[in-house]
Write a protein that holds these residues in place. Structure first.
Motif, PDB file in Angstrom:
ATOM      1  N   UNK A 184       0.840  -1.202   0.000  1.00 55.41           N
ATOM      2  CA  UNK A 184       0.000   0.000   0.000  1.00 55.41           C
ATOM      3  C   UNK A 184       0.872   1.247   0.000  1.00 55.41           C
ATOM      4  N   UNK A 228      -1.036   1.789   6.809  1.00 62.52           N
ATOM      5  CA  UNK A 228      -2.195   1.910   5.927  1.00 62.52           C
ATOM      6  C   UNK A 228      -2.928   3.230   6.168  1.00 62.52           C
ATOM      7  N   UNK A 288      -7.320 -15.149  12.044  1.00 67.60           N
ATOM      8  CA  UNK A 288      -6.345 -14.660  11.072  1.00 67.60           C
ATOM      9  C   UNK A 288      -7.050 -14.216   9.790  1.00 67.60           C
ATOM     10  N   UNK A 320      -9.877 -12.741   9.506  1.00 66.93           N
ATOM     11  CA  UNK A 320     -10.400 -11.370   9.666  1.00 66.93           C
ATOM     12  C   UNK A 320      -9.283 -10.365   9.384  1.00 66.93           C
ATOM     13  N   UNK A 321      -8.123 -10.630   9.989  1.00 62.38           N
ATOM     14  CA  UNK A 321      -7.026  -9.663   9.846  1.00 62.38           C
ATOM     15  C   UNK A 321      -6.517  -9.635   8.405  1.00 62.38           C
ATOM     16  N   UNK A 322      -6.382 -10.830   7.815  1.00 63.23           N
ATOM     17  CA  UNK A 322      -5.919 -10.870   6.422  1.00 63.23           C
ATOM     18  C   UNK A 322      -6.957 -10.203   5.509  1.00 63.23           C
ATOM     19  N   UNK A 356      -8.907  -7.843   6.268  1.00 65.57           N
ATOM     20  CA  UNK A 356      -8.745  -6.395   6.426  1.00 65.57           C
ATOM     21  C   UNK A 356      -7.580  -5.898   5.567  1.00 65.57           C
ATOM     22  N   UNK A 357      -6.465  -6.630   5.620  1.00 61.15           N
ATOM     23  CA  UNK A 357      -5.302  -6.219   4.826  1.00 61.15           C
ATOM     24  C   UNK A 357      -5.652  -6.192   3.345  1.00 61.15           C
ATOM     25  N   UNK A 362      -8.689  -5.770   1.996  1.00 61.44           N
ATOM     26  CA  UNK A 362      -9.554  -4.623   1.728  1.00 61.44           C
ATOM     27  C   UNK A 362      -8.728  -3.348   1.607  1.00 61.44           C
ATOM     28  N   UNK A 363      -7.793  -3.192   2.557  1.00 65.20           N
ATOM     29  CA  UNK A 363      -6.969  -1.984   2.529  1.00 65.20           C
ATOM     30  C   UNK A 363      -6.152  -1.933   1.248  1.00 65.20           C
ATOM     31  N   UNK A 364      -5.607  -3.066   0.850  1.00 60.24           N
ATOM     32  CA  UNK A 364      -4.791  -3.096  -0.359  1.00 60.24           C
ATOM     33  C   UNK A 364      -5.630  -2.741  -1.579  1.00 60.24           C
ATOM     34  N   UNK A 399      -8.278  -0.909  -1.627  1.00 59.84           N
ATOM     35  CA  UNK A 399      -8.557   0.532  -1.617  1.00 59.84           C
ATOM     36  C   UNK A 399      -7.376   1.286  -2.219  1.00 59.84           C
ATOM     37  N   UNK A 400      -6.174   0.907  -1.766  1.00 60.68           N
ATOM     38  CA  UNK A 400      -4.980   1.584  -2.286  1.00 60.68           C
ATOM     39  C   UNK A 400      -4.875   1.400  -3.797  1.00 60.68           C
TER      40      UNK A 400
END
Lengths: 945, 115
Positions: free
Chosen positions: A776, A929, B75, B77-79, B81-82, B84-86, B88-89
């Motif tokens: 990111x 992030x 894990x 959930x956390x992955x 999230x990562x 989703x964030x990626x 978005x970027x």
């Protein structure tokens, strides 16, 4: 363990004869030596190559004495025994014969190529490819395992592609090489299928076992299919009709390559395979009709076509096809004596054809021309070369006192006794004589047209004798032709007997290699062939007129037509499947998933096998209704993005409640924390994306997608339901529950699984997290897109940091960090742990950025996220490695009870250090992030300063 | 209860898939988030629907829920999230490069004009 060998036998064989695998491995590995020696000049390069080939040859000779007594040497080691693939080799008579041809003629070709290739050609590359090919070919003939044989088989196809296309700047060389590869590789695929079937029927892929299973194979219902597939491989490689067309086009190769690949080795791989599998597959009607008839047709057709070639090498190429047809025919007839004749002709053809190719190369080299319409009367310019070439051509025509005569005579003798075609068996001798006539005619053309017949026409160079070393290999080969032809019993007989015995698989019937069998029918046929061939060449004008009007078919057009057809279909398919639209790919993916899912459920009895349902309580019903509503509203309002994000947050909260409801407190905590961070991220992103989505897709499109989505939903629901109504399998759960406290020192089993039992998985997942964060940062390092909504702060600066938030945030930081520490410390025994604590910490820190000035916060929070991630990973790795210091496997944990004055009795587990690593990674990731998306824009920074 | 939960997971999947198939990056992000919820609940359901038996060992208690799916989901959930964030970027970067938030980078007239 290779089948058929006991453990002790295997070991002994391994110790004594493990030199056999070295025979192919030496050239394969030695292929590097000419590349290295290439810098020290052309002679050094040639010597280095010759040394490698000689090493193989000497090894072969050293191992050979027992072979002549009928011993079969085996050696090798296991490779992938589960797949039946072993690195096993066998050295028997047939392998020895081919091994000698490959290494012996290979050595002559190395010498020849040194003087044939010009200064401009890269000799090192040529020799490296040649050795690679030599090793692959030796592997083919020596392999004991069918799959290993196939591997080497494909390697010969690949290395021959590079050799044929050696002059890569020439278009015809590239096309010829590609055609050869395409045809032989397609055959190779068929061969693979055939071998798989054969191995399945015989119960093993080891030749030793397969060769013993001949009767089983021949009586198996799959025998016809197996045979056809294997024959496709053999026929494509040995250029049998209708796959013969690649060989004439492969003549674009440098002549040393043609002399090697297209006389003695590569094209012989196909007939080698026929000979190798002769005991397993031969002696049936189907074998006779497929192999015999193909061979006969190829023999006649190619002999006819050879007569009309104007290119010197073209003539030799078609004559090679014709002779390969003869060998195929002899093997196809399926009797032991014809098999002996076939093996004999393999030897003879290799020797005289290699010398003929080399002679043709000399002529090309010294005159710059290969067209027989220009090449005339060369005898007076190069008498010695001409004599050699004429002797070799006479051997090809089957003139007495030369080796070709003997095997041809054997062939004629066999045809006389054939009764395989019933009432029309008398056709055999006639067809054989006709083939003989053609072969004499084209040999006569080779001799007369090139060396006599007037004077040369418009040659680029004035012809003269070649350098002696270029001619030496031809001299050696022609000498062998003569020696074998005059005194076969003292030269070739033992080798022939050994090779033929391993082909036939039983003691050979008696045969005579004598030159003179008295006046009999075969001799009459030979006489007819010689005189008929001479007469045909004499009257060639008429034939050429005929040939010009009806030229022999060239398969090239058909090949290229089909090739283009295939490419066209592939291109259309690609355009349909791969049109560059992600939406299209996703819908294809979804359709596939739905179809595969439905197909899977269709077979099983998914929805039967009940256990009693649980009743629904009102609170759960309410939560589920809210979940349904928010999920629906997320979709319904998806075009108003801010609303949709809010609704999505609602879904997340309800999911967290579901986790609470179904005994998963850790999940609920994680979900809550993640939900907050995700929502913040989405809101930040909304600033740089259009606030609303316009209605783009058509109604039809939306209905289609909705239908697909509903199908997917029903599928997943059915799957879930099918699992929920079955009783669970508690073994794994019981293990973890029973060992968590004793083995991992923690009461929170989920946390113990994460940091201890499955610590290696968690390490991987934490790494993924870190990589995502770095990705990111990298993606957004060049800056964000221009914002689509006006920042409220720009319009109204005093609104920038709401007072209440600013004042509240500072004390909140301490409290939240305390909460994070609490969650972290208790994580091993109660809900909490590194993941959750990390998320909470990141949120506490992020609040500081939101509430205060970005610069102010950055100045005081000197945290480098990338360093955080790295230190977290390092900590985890260190925890894992420390256990290694004490002799335990990676990531083994330990724990101890500690009593502290005020805090009381608690445990410290080494897993806590692991969890701390996870914590650091999560903090670093989330901060990275948030900051990547939430950093102030250039305009704001300017405004501030 | 089982039917209801299965239905909810199915609904979340359907909503997620529908949004995934939309043409704007933001809808895809939303769809992926919904699909993650569905998958996480599905994984949790592998341990069956158990009430009041969290996998926290306590003296005297013998019945617990299967902890394995929970460890997987945590894990996940956390992955998720990562991811989703990626995504978005990626969406932001794509808009910066192509000037559009259409998933294939196609510019459309009604695509929001930068201020």
């Amino acid at each position: 363990m290779a089948q058929g060998w006991s453990e002790s036998e295997f070991l002994i064989i391994l110790l004594v004869f493990n030199m056999i695998p070295m025979i192919p491995l030496i050239p394969l590995l030695g292929a590097l030596s000419p590349l290295l020696a290439g810098r020290c000049g052309r002679n050094a390069c040639a010597w280095a190559t010759a040394a490698v080939a000689t090493a193989s040859l000497i090894l072969l000779l050293w191992l050979s004495p027992p072979i002549f007594d009928g011993v079969v040497l085996q050696a090798g080691w296991r490779w992938l025994p589960e797949l039946g693939l072993n690195f096993t080799f066998r050295l028997d008579g047939l392998a020895l014969l081919f091994g000698l041809l490959i290494t012996g003629i290979g050595l002559l070709v190395i010498l020849y190529a040194r003087y044939y290739l010009s200064e401009r050609d890269d000799l090192g590359r040529f020799y490296a490819l040649l050795l690679l090919f030599m090793g692959a070919m030796l592997g083919v003939v020596l392999a004991d395992n069918l799959l290993l044989l196939l591997t080497f088989w494909e390697l010969t196809s690949l290395s021959s592609l590079l050799l044929i296309g050696y002059w890569r700047s020439r278009a015809d060389a590239r096309q010829g090489a590609r055609m050869a590869l395409t045809v032989t590789a397609v055959g190779g695929l068929a061969l693979l299928a055939g071998f798989l079937l054969l191995g399945h029927i015989a119960g093993s892929f080891e030749l030793s076992a397969v060769l013993a299973a001949g009767e089983t194979v021949k009586n198996h219902p799959w025998y016809p299919l197996t045979l056809v597939l294997i024959l496709l491989g053999a026929f494509t490689k040995s250029a049998q009709f209708p796959f013969h067309f690649w060989l004439p086009h492969a003549m674009a190769a440098p002549t040393p390559v043609s002399a090697y690949l297209h006389s003695a080795t590569m094209v012989k791989a196909g007939v080698f395979l026929l000979a190798r599998l002769f005991p397993v597959l031969a002696d049936t009607d189907l074998w006779f009709y497929l192999v015999g008839v193909t061979g006969l047709f190829t023999l006649l057709f190619a002999a006819y076509a050879a007569l009309f070639q104007h290119d010197l090498k073209g003539l030799l190429a078609y004559s090679t096809i014709s002779h390969l047809g003869l060998i195929t025919l002899l093997l196809g007839l399926g009797t032991p004596l014809t098999a002996v004749a076939g093996v004999f002709h393999i030897i003879n053809h290799a020797v005289f054809k290699a010398s003929l190719f080399m002679a043709a190369g000399i002529i090309d080299h010294e005159t710059g021309c290969r067209d027989m319409r220009q090449l005339n009367g060369l005898f007076k310019y190069m008498p010695w070369t001409a004599t050699l070439a004429m002797t070799a051509a006479a051997a090809m025509a089957g003139v007495p006192l030369l080796n070709g005569f003997l095997s041809k005579e054997m062939f004629f003798a066999q045809t006389v006794h054939l009764t395989t075609m019933g009432d029309i068996s008398w056709l055999w001798p006639i067809l054989a004589t006709v083939a003989g006539i053609f072969s004499v005619a084209y040999s006569a053309r080779f001799i007369h047209d090139v060396f006599f017949n007037g004077d040369p026409i418009n040659l680029p160079r004035l012809p003269h004798e070649p350098p002696p070393y270029l001619r030496a290999p031809v001299e050696i080969l022609v000498a062998i032709c003569l020696l074998v032809g005059i005194a076969p019993v003292y030269t070739v007989a033992p080798l022939l007997a050994a090779a033929a015995t391993s082909v036939v698989g039983e003691p050979l019937p008696s045969y005579s290699l004598a030159l003179w069998h008295g006046f009999n029918l075969p001799l009459l046929m030979s006489g007819l062939a010689l005189s008929g061939g001479a007469a045909m060449y004499w009257q060639r004008r008429w034939l050429f007129l005929l040939g010009d009007r009806y030229p022999p078919l060239d398969g090239k057009f058909l090949f290229e037509y089909n090739l283009n057809l295939g490419i066209g279909v592939a291109r259309r398919l690609t355009t349909i499947l791969e049109n560059g639209s992600l939406q299209h790919y996703l819908s294809l993916l979804m359709v596939t998933a739905v179809v595969v899912g439905i197909a899977g459920m269709w077979q099983g009895d998914l929805l039967t096998d009940h256990q009693p349902f649980q009743s629904v309580d009102p609170l759960s019903l309410l939560a589920v209704l809210l979940l349904v509503l928010t999920a629906w509203l997320t979709v319904f309002w998806q075009r108003q993005r801010l609303v949709a994000v809010t609704m999505l947050g609602g879904v997340g909260l309800m999911v967290a409640l579901m986790f609470v409801r179904f005994s998963a407190p850790d999940l609920a905590l994680t979900q809550l924390a993640v939900e907050v961070v995700t929502t913040v991220l989405l809101l930040l992103a909304l600033r740089y994306l259009p606030p609303e989505t316009s209605l783009e897709s058509t109604l039809r499109r939306r209905f289609r997608d909705a239908g697909l989505a509903i199908l997917a939903g029903i599928g997943v629901a059915a799957l879930t339901w099918g699992i929920l109504i079955r009783p669970s399998q508690p073994e794994l759960a019981e293990y973890f529950l029973a060992t968590s406290l004793l083995g991992g020192g923690g009461a929170n089993v989920v946390n113990v699984i994460l940091v201890d039992f499955r610590g290696f998985d968690t390490l991987g997942e934490a790494t993924v997290l870190g990589i995502a964060a770095l990705g990111i940062v990298a993606l957004l390092s060049s800056g964000l897109p221009s914002p689509t909504t006006l920042s409220p702060f720009t319009a109204c600066p005093e609104m920038r940091w709401p007072l209440l938030l600013r004042i509240g945030a500072r004390p909140l930081l301490g409290l939240t960090l305390l909460l994070a520490a609490y969650l972290f410390l208790r994580g091993h025994n109660l809900p909490g742990g590194g993941f959750i604590a990390g998320l909470v910490t990141a949120l506490a820190l992020a609040t500081q950025y939101l509430a205060g000035d970005h610069h102010w916060t950055t100045a005081r929070l000197a945290l480098n996220q990338q360093r955080l991630i790295a230190s977290g990973l390092a900590l985890i790795a260190a925890t894992g490695l420390i256990s290694g210091l004490f002799g335990y496997p990676f990531l083994t944990s330990t724990f101890a009870h500690v009593s502290l004055p005020i805090l009381g009795d608690f445990e410290i587990a080494s897993a806590m250090a692991f969890d701390l690593g996870v914590y650091l990674i999560v903090v670093g990731t989330v901060m990275a992030m948030l900051l990547a998306l939430g950093r102030p824009e250039a305009a704001e920074i300017e405004w501030k300063s | 209860m089982e039917v209801m939960i299965a239905g909810v997971i199915g609904l979340l999947t359907a909503c997620g898939v529908y949004l995934l198939l939309r043409s704007r990056t933001f809808s895809v992000v939303l769809g992926l988030a919904l699909l993650s919820y569905a998958v996480n609940l599905f994984l949790l359901a592998m341990g069956r629907l158990v009430t009041h038996r969290p996998p926290i060992l306590e003296p005297g208690r013998t019945a617990y829920v299967d902890p394995t799916p929970q460890a997987l989901v945590l894990t996940a959930i956390v992955i998720g999230f990562a991811m989703t964030a990626f995504l978005i970027a990626l969406a932001l970067r794509a808009r910066r490069e192509t000037g559009s938030d259409q998933v294939d980078g196609i510019k459309t007239v009604d695509s929001a004009t930068p201020l």
